[in-house]
Structures are given as structure tokens and as C-alpha cells.
Design a protein around this motif. Structure first.
Motif: not given
Length: 329
Positions: A28, A128, A145
């Protein structure tokens, strides 16, 4: 055409789903892919809280394009994306073909720019949060993220207003991301790759910058330091090329550019001094030799070895005159 068809049919075999149904490499991060509309150079830069992020996220080839592949990363988007663009596909067509073959496209985040300045990006619905992307004129910023959803717009704004080479503008985007909070986990590694507008057929000659910071408490700052050093060595390398073409005056200008950037770097002072002395500009060389020898007397020993291999005139009087500048042991 045959090559394009082969690549398209072979893509599904190149992107197998894992047995768990989800990939296991959670890189991420935030990144930017871009083309310099003035020079045609292309590049990609990235920062993440993940070790050695540049080894799997950043991909670029001169005359072809640049790719960033992240989130739950599938590295093969990089080489396969470049192969498809090299075969004549646009960035959008290449990305669409790879996504179609990927059973886990919902957790991928990928961006591509081709040599024509066309940009394509994908942020899977299961990346995410905070996750998203911004497509501009010849570039794309993407992140997942993140601490805040303002990261990628801040990257875009910074890239658009920054001055300098493409590499400087890419790094400005990374800095802007960090100022907005960046990766929710913090920071660890960063990388940048910039390639020339046209390929020579020798990839190692076509990379203007290819730098990685694998593990650091402040990777983007360290990357900026390396870029500045790389710029200086670009001057040195160009100076060497000009010497081989017997363009001494032009070579000295390039060497001087490096010395101005790093005046205390003995390497960047020694070789210009050697060039000046070897081409009869002895008085200009003497202050440089004196400075180098003051930094480290071993450079004087190196100078004495150069005539035997044809890298300095076999002029004993000249050599002794220069070596006399070295500090006495």
C-alpha cells in the motif's frame, strides 16, 4: 500484429489468482506516473511503508511508457503493461487487457502512461481506504491506505506547479503526499525511475534516473539527496563522453557543473583536474589537485599510477610538479 495477439492471449496465464483468492503482498502506497510534455521523458515515483517498494512498483522503458502497480500488488502489470504498449497498445488498452485477465482486479491499483502522453489508471473497489487517483494532463497520481483522501489531489497540484526536470516534479508530488499525512502506517522506502523519450535499444543507456531507497526513516528526503548526486554524475558522465570526442572545452563545462554542485567531493574534482593537466591547461589544474590531495592524499598515489595505463601524460616533470602539492606524510 501477431505479437500483439500473442501477448493478449498469454496475459491470463501471467496473472494467476492465489489459492486463497487474495494476493498476499500488501504494498500500500502512493505513486505518480508522468510524461514530460517538453522533452518526452517519462517517469514513475513511489513512497511506501514497505521495504524496497521500488523493486516491485516502478516500471519504465524509454520510448514506451511508465507503470506503477501497487495496493495488493501484482508486479507483472509492470513488464506486461510495457510489452503491450511496446506492441502498439495505448496505456488504456494495455491496462484494460491486464485487468480483464486478473481475478483480483478489485484489490489492484495501477497507473500507466504511454509515449503518446495517454494515461490510464485503476483503483479497485476493495483497495483499503483512503484510496483514489487523479488523472491530469500526461500524468496520474494514485494512493491507497492513506491517512486522508486529500493526498492524491495534493500530489497533482504539486506536480503541476513544480519547476525543474521531470524527476524534480515527481519528487515534489511525493513530498506533497507526505505533507498531507501520507501512508497511514508511516514511511519506509521510496524510488524514482526516469527514462528518455526515445529508446536506443540499450536500456541501461536510456535510464536518466534509476534510484531506490530501500529502508529509511525519511526515504523521500534521502531520495532527493541521491537525485542531486545523480545529476552531478550525469554532468561527469557527459564530460567523459565529450572528452572521447575531443571536445575539451565542452567537457570542462560539464565537469565544472558537477564540481559546483559538490565542491567537496574529491572524485568530482580529481578527474577534471586530470583532464585539464592532460590537455595542457596545467595552471588551471593545480588548485584542483591541491584541493583533492588535501581531502585525501591517496589521490596523489592514484595520479602516479595513471601514466602507466595511458590515462595521464608520461611527463615526469609535470607529475612531480603536481605531486609536490600533496601534504607531506
Amino acid at each position: 500484429m501477431k505479437r500483439v495477439l500473442f501477448l493478449l492471449f498469454s496475459v491470463p496465464m501471467a496473472l494467476p489468482a492465489l489459492a486463497s483468492g487474495r494476493p498476499q503482498r500488501p504494498v500500500h502506497t502512493y505513486s505518480i506516473v508522468a510524461i514530460d510534455k517538453q522533452t518526452g521523458d517519462m517517469g514513475v515515483a513511489v513512497q511506501s511503508h514497505w521495504f524496497s517498494v521500488g523493486s516491485i512498483v516502478t516500471w519504465a522503458e524509454a520510448g514506451v511508457g511508465a507503470v506503477a502497480t501497487q495496493s495488493f500488488v501484482e508486479p507483472s502489470y509492470g513488464p506486461l503493461g510495457l510489452e503491450l504498449m511496446k506492441a502498439g497498445k495505448t496505456a488504456g488498452e494495455a491496462l484494460a487487457a491486464l485487468l480483464k485477465a486478473d481475478r483480483n482486479e478489485d484489490v489492484r491499483q495501477v497507473a500507466m502512461v504511454d509515449a503518446g502522453g495517454r494515461v490510464a489508471t485503476h483503483t479497485g473497489k476493495n483497495c483499503i481506504a483512503e484510496a483514489g487517483n487523479f488523472i491530469g494532463d500526461g500524468y496520474s497520481c494514485q494512493a491507497n491506505m492513506m491517512l486522508k483522501a486529500t493526498v492524491w489531489p495534493a500530489m497533482a497540484k504539486a506536480f503541476e506547479v513544480a519547476n525543474g526536470e521531470l524527476v524534480d516534479r515527481l519528487l515534489a508530488a511525493l513530498e506533497a503526499a507526505q505533507k498531507e499525512g501520507g501512508d497511514i502506517r508511516g514511511k519506509q522506502s521510496a524510488a524514482v525511475v526516469v527514462v528518455k523519450a526515445k529508446g536506443s535499444g540499450f536500456w541501461w543507456k536510456d535510464r536518466i534516473y534509476d534510484l531506490r531507497v530501500e529502508d529509511s526513516p525519511d526515504p523521500v528526503t534521502e531520495l532527493k539527496r541521491l537525485v542531486k548526486l545523480n545529476k552531478a554524475y550525469n554532468h561527469m558522465n557527459r564530460g567523459d563522453e565529450l572528452i572521447t570526442e575531443n571536445k575539451v572545452d565542452e567537457a570542462v563545462i560539464e565537469y565544472s557543473g558537477a564540481m559546483e554542485m559538490f565542491p567537496d567531493n574529491a572524485e568530482m574534482v580529481f578527474w577534471p583536474a586530470v583532464t585539464l593537466a592532460s590537455t595542457g591547461r596545467i595552471e588551471e589544474s593545480l588548485p584542483l589537485f591541491k584541493k583533492v590531495f588535501a581531502i585525501d592524499p591517496n589521490w596523489a598515489t592514484l595520479l602516479s599510477r595513471l601514466p602507466a595505463v595511458g590515462q595521464f601524460p608520461k611527463d615526469e616533470a609535470l607529475i612531480q610538479k603536481i605531486l609536490g602539492l600533496a601534504p607531506k606524510k
